[in-house]
Design an enzyme around this catalytic site. Sequence first.
Site, mmCIF file in Angstrom:
data_model
loop_
_atom_site.group_PDB
_atom_site.id
_atom_site.type_symbol
_atom_site.label_atom_id
_atom_site.label_comp_id
_atom_site.label_asym_id
_atom_site.label_seq_id
_atom_site.Cartn_x
_atom_site.Cartn_y
_atom_site.Cartn_z
ATOM 1 N N ASP A 8 0.856 -1.177 0.000
ATOM 2 C CA ASP A 8 0.000 0.000 0.000
ATOM 3 C C ASP A 8 0.892 1.227 0.000
ATOM 4 O O ASP A 8 1.800 1.351 0.838
ATOM 5 C CB ASP A 8 -0.905 0.020 1.233
ATOM 6 N N ASP A 129 -15.111 -3.451 -1.152
ATOM 7 C CA ASP A 129 -14.671 -3.303 0.236
ATOM 8 C C ASP A 129 -15.895 -3.215 1.134
ATOM 9 O O ASP A 129 -16.741 -2.328 0.952
ATOM 10 C CB ASP A 129 -13.813 -2.050 0.377
#
Length: 237
Positions: A8, A129
């Site tokens: 990330d 998500d």
Amino acid sequence: MILLPAIDLYEGKAVRLVRGDYRQMTVYSEHPEEQAKAFADQGAAWLHVVDLEGAKEGTTPNFSVVAQLCRTSDLRVEIGGGIRDTDTIARYLDIGAERVILGTKAVTDPDFLEKAVTMFHSHIAVGVDILDGAIAIHGWQEKSTQPVEDFFGKLCEMGVQTVICTDISKDGMLGGTNVTLYRDLSRKFALDLIASGGVSSLQDIRSLKELGLYGAILGKALYTGALSLEQALKEVV
């Protein structure tokens, strides 16, 4: 089942969040390309990359970092975060990304998603998500009113092949993954499903493999040493 170690990106660094909270950020490497090489040296074939700044802002501030990862890592890279138009998709594919993940835009603009799938076919993946039973968008800062299963049904109708499904409540917690969620989704929908969030033990990987999932993303557990990538890869051979 494939395993995808994750990087990330935030301000060019490899970081991890806790349950999507940007205020709970840990920097694990200031040189993501070195981290990617370490994953490759341990036997990884894939790399899951998210531009966290892009996810919030709808831009690509870490594009040059992603380009370097694609160029130097010898890994098949999938990239998500802030991708809102077909030009950006094409730019990522041009620098060597294998898959481009659409998240917020896929939820809020189904016409765009359908266009992207038509143009780029299996190079498009959708990131779903989930937080408290709802789909989270805009860098996990907002929730969509669209029911999760309705959205999955629409993805199948559009011809989407790959879906990365993250249980945000599990993300970065090292408390195990949501096997029940992935079992239910894999039974109901004919998709290449990639589990994300909380995968932190060899047993998690065994459980997901038994479901016949296409893949699983490994994040914080690798960075803290709770899980060995080499051992994890042996579980899915």
